[in-house]
Design a protein around this motif. Structure first.
Motif, PDB file in Angstrom:
ATOM      1  N   CYS A  91       0.846  -1.194   0.000  1.00  0.00           N
ATOM      2  CA  CYS A  91       0.000   0.000   0.000  1.00  0.00           C
ATOM      3  C   CYS A  91       0.884   1.248   0.000  1.00  0.00           C
ATOM      4  O   CYS A  91       1.902   1.285   0.682  1.00  0.00           O
ATOM      5  CB  CYS A  91      -0.903  -0.069   1.218  1.00  0.00           C
ATOM      6  SG  CYS A  91      -0.965   1.383   2.223  1.00  0.00           S
ATOM      7  N   PRO A  92       0.497   2.277  -0.747  1.00  0.00           N
ATOM      8  CA  PRO A  92       1.335   3.482  -0.846  1.00  0.00           C
ATOM      9  C   PRO A  92       1.531   4.229   0.479  1.00  0.00           C
ATOM     10  O   PRO A  92       2.544   4.905   0.642  1.00  0.00           O
ATOM     11  CB  PRO A  92       0.581   4.358  -1.850  1.00  0.00           C
ATOM     12  CG  PRO A  92      -0.307   3.430  -2.615  1.00  0.00           C
ATOM     13  CD  PRO A  92      -0.650   2.328  -1.662  1.00  0.00           C
ATOM     14  N   CYS A  93       0.577   4.119   1.412  1.00  0.00           N
ATOM     15  CA  CYS A  93       0.724   4.910   2.636  1.00  0.00           C
ATOM     16  C   CYS A  93       1.283   4.090   3.794  1.00  0.00           C
ATOM     17  O   CYS A  93       1.672   4.639   4.826  1.00  0.00           O
ATOM     18  CB  CYS A  93      -0.606   5.544   3.040  1.00  0.00           C
ATOM     19  SG  CYS A  93      -1.744   4.440   3.874  1.00  0.00           S
ATOM     20  N   GLY A  94       1.306   2.783   3.641  1.00  0.00           N
ATOM     21  CA  GLY A  94       1.842   1.937   4.696  1.00  0.00           C
ATOM     22  C   GLY A  94       0.837   1.545   5.761  1.00  0.00           C
ATOM     23  O   GLY A  94       1.162   0.815   6.689  1.00  0.00           O
ATOM     24  N   GLU A  95      -0.393   2.020   5.627  1.00  0.00           N
ATOM     25  CA  GLU A  95      -1.372   1.727   6.674  1.00  0.00           C
ATOM     26  C   GLU A  95      -2.430   0.696   6.281  1.00  0.00           C
ATOM     27  O   GLU A  95      -3.280   0.345   7.086  1.00  0.00           O
ATOM     28  CB  GLU A  95      -2.051   3.012   7.137  1.00  0.00           C
ATOM     29  CG  GLU A  95      -1.130   3.782   8.072  1.00  0.00           C
ATOM     30  CD  GLU A  95      -1.674   5.130   8.458  1.00  0.00           C
ATOM     31  OE1 GLU A  95      -2.908   5.289   8.469  1.00  0.00           O
ATOM     32  OE2 GLU A  95      -0.848   6.016   8.741  1.00  0.00           O
ATOM     33  N   HIS A  96      -2.393   0.275   5.035  1.00  0.00           N
ATOM     34  CA  HIS A  96      -3.371  -0.723   4.603  1.00  0.00           C
ATOM     35  C   HIS A  96      -2.675  -2.043   4.292  1.00  0.00           C
ATOM     36  O   HIS A  96      -1.478  -2.074   4.067  1.00  0.00           O
ATOM     37  CB  HIS A  96      -4.134  -0.223   3.381  1.00  0.00           C
ATOM     38  CG  HIS A  96      -4.889   1.047   3.627  1.00  0.00           C
ATOM     39  ND1 HIS A  96      -4.313   2.285   3.435  1.00  0.00           N
ATOM     40  CD2 HIS A  96      -6.135   1.267   4.078  1.00  0.00           C
ATOM     41  CE1 HIS A  96      -5.201   3.214   3.749  1.00  0.00           C
ATOM     42  NE2 HIS A  96      -6.314   2.624   4.150  1.00  0.00           N
ATOM     43  N   HIS A 102      -5.856  -0.041   0.006  1.00  0.00           N
ATOM     44  CA  HIS A 102      -5.580   1.388   0.181  1.00  0.00           C
ATOM     45  C   HIS A 102      -6.647   2.231  -0.530  1.00  0.00           C
ATOM     46  O   HIS A 102      -7.083   3.261  -0.014  1.00  0.00           O
ATOM     47  CB  HIS A 102      -4.183   1.709  -0.361  1.00  0.00           C
ATOM     48  CG  HIS A 102      -3.830   3.150  -0.321  1.00  0.00           C
ATOM     49  ND1 HIS A 102      -3.277   3.748   0.796  1.00  0.00           N
ATOM     50  CD2 HIS A 102      -3.963   4.133  -1.243  1.00  0.00           C
ATOM     51  CE1 HIS A 102      -3.079   5.031   0.543  1.00  0.00           C
ATOM     52  NE2 HIS A 102      -3.487   5.288  -0.678  1.00  0.00           N
TER      53      HIS A 102
HETATM   54 ZN   LIG Z   1      -2.557   2.849   2.433  1.00  0.00          ZN
END
Ligand SMILES: [Zn+2]
Ligand SMILES: [Zn+2]
Length: 512
Positions: A91-96, A102
């Motif tokens: 995931c691009p943000c690291g949170e998914h 994401h």
């Molecule tokens: Zn994400």
């Protein structure tokens, strides 16, 4: 009859049990154009339920699709993931959990806000669970037939040894393995990375169908009887045309009833498209529009009409229009000539059922002014009360509108509508006639009821009496309060500021 009811009636003639499918590839921000698919389908689903049909609404997230390219919103390092399944890319943000989630999670949240609760499937899981296995065998057994259908209908030329299935390469992980030898249950494949391998087709998730085969296969797997899709899929020779034939001739399945919808245009920029960046994410739209108004936008127009989506001034008109439909629904206003299915449009616009009486409405236009004067929601309520009696108002609803307009003002509103009330009198060099006008204005304001229209009329009268032009009078007023020579409608603006504040500022100005 409303278009959703028309579609439901047609479906009822075919049977009383229906599966309505919607699908989206979460390869980028899911935009308002994609939302049309889901909202359109859900409206037909509601219309079917209203008729007592047994209906199921499903949403398939195409999480097994490969990443097609490094989109402008992605960092360069994503180059190495091109060709890999979305569900296996970070995931691009690291949170998914992964790339697909994401973009999918915010959209699921939007659906929830809009009262849309489909059964959600993820293609990556469905393949993995083996639910496609039977279809994979059928398709590969009938590879020549499928190839002939696609070539004939789409006019495309496929390679001689073309097979309707892409293997996920065991070496590079990309969906680029081409089958060159098929002997069920095994297939030998060659990948563009140079790797050659063999797979057992009875194992789930070893590869996937290209879109033109995936679509009809899924109709059969889920028993889909209705599907709405954008006109890009419906053009002559498109995936719908080939899908119908593949469904009938190969999968022996009657294709669903289609409903083709038009694109959503972003005002001044053209049709919304994730890949071109001309798009407003659905998760943004829901931050600036009340849920019922966002639904209303799609319920009001026939699916074959294109919709202009505008985040500027037209947004205010859209909300005013929704409010008018609400008043008409509750019999507080006469319907306007040419208005169609207004009550049904209103009903289908409600995310979670219909309220028993017409909610108190504060238009976005007024709220846009109030929100810029007030420090917080409580103060906004106080200001609104100066104009409207807020007896048993729906606080949740009002607060939702308040928060959304704040977000709109911050991120989308045209500059002309924005202002900031000056806490101190801005520095001004007033001419004599201007001072005379302010003295006259203070005197006249003193005797009137603090009401927008009266305030407006009093400004005109006072200007006339002090022989300055109305234009100059209004400019001066805006200068006093916001330090600009233009601003919101003066009557309502001054009313919202409160009489004491206004009178004090006028006195300070002519005494300075
Ligand atoms: Zn994400
Ligand atoms: Zn490979």
């Amino acid at each position: 009859m409303h278009w959703a009811d028309v579609a439901a009636e047609q479906l009822m003639k075919k049977g009383e049990k229906h599966v309505l499918a919607t699908a989206i590839t979460p390869s980028g921000p899911i935009h308002v154009g994609n939302l049309r698919e889901v909202i359109t389908t859900e409206a037909v689903y509601r219309a079917l339920k209203d008729r007592g049909a047994k209906a199921e609404l499903i949403f398939i997230a195409d999480t097994f699709d490969p990443l097609r390219k490094v989109y402008p919103f992605l960092p360069e390092k994503y180059e190495k993931y091109v060709g890999k399944p979305l569900a296996e890319i970070p995931c691009p943000c690291g949170e998914h959990e992964n790339y697909a989630e994401h973009f999918l999670q915010p959209f699921i949240h939007v659906m929830d806000e809009l009262g849309i609760k489909p059964k959600i499937y993820r293609a990556y899981e469905i393949y993995k669970e083996g639910r496609y296995n039977e279809a994979i065998k059928i398709a590969l057994d009938n590879a020549d037939k499928i190839k002939a259908i696609i070539e004939k209908i789409s006019g495309r030329d496929l390679p001689e040894k073309w097979m309707p299935f892409n293997v996920k390469c065991e070496k590079c992980g990309k969906l680029k393995g081409e089958i060159y030898e098929y002997d069920y249950p095994f297939a030998k494949y060659r990948c563009s990375c140079g790797y050659e391998g063999s797979v057992d087709l009875r194992k789930g998730g070893i590869g996937k169908f290209p879109w033109r085969i995936d679509w009809p296969a899924r109709w059969k797997i889920f028993g889909v009887t209705f599907e709405a899709f954008g006109k890009d899929h419906a053009a002559s020779g498109s995936s719908w045309d080939t899908g119908k034939e593949i469904a009938k001739q190969v999968f022996k399945y009657e294709p669903p009833m289609p409903l083709v919808y038009e694109f959503i245009h972003l005002k001044g920029k053209g049709a919304m498209h994730g890949s071109t960046g001309v798009a407003i994410a659905a998760s943004e739209a829901i931050k600036i529009l009340p849920s019922e108004v966002l639904r209303f936008l799609f319920m009001k127009y026939e699916p074959n009409r294109h919709i202009e989506f505008d985040t500027g001034f037209s947004l205010l008109d859209l909300i005013d229009e929704y409010d008018r439909y609400e008043r008409i629904y509750f019999g507080m206003e006469e319907k306007i000539a040419g208005m169609k299915d207004e009550k049904r449009v209103y009903e289908l616009s409600q995310p979670y059922g219909i309220v028993s009486k017409s909610p108190i409405k504060i238009s976005y236009r007024h709220l846009a002014i109030v929100a810029q004067i007030a420090k917080d929601f409580d103060e906004a309520i106080e200001i609104i009360k100066r104009k409207i009696e807020l007896k048993d108002y729906d606080e949740t609803r009002l607060k939702e509108r308040y928060e959304k307009i704040i977000y709109w003002l911050k991120n989308y509103a045209p500059e002309e509508i924005k202002f900031e009330v000056k806490e101190e009198l801005p520095e001004l060099k007033l001419k004599n006639d201007e001072k005379k006008f302010l003295i006259e204005l203070e005197k006249n304001f003193d005797g009137i009821e603090w009401d927008a229209e009266k305030i407006h009329a009093t400004i005109h009268e006072s200007a006339k009496k002090s022989q300055i032009s109305a234009k100059k009078a209004f400019q001066l007023i805006y200068m006093l309060f916001i330090g600009k020579d233009r601003g919101p409608r003066a009557g309502y603006f001054l009313q919202s500021l409160g009489k004491d504040f206004v009178m004090k500022r006028i006195r300070e100005a002519y005494q300075s």
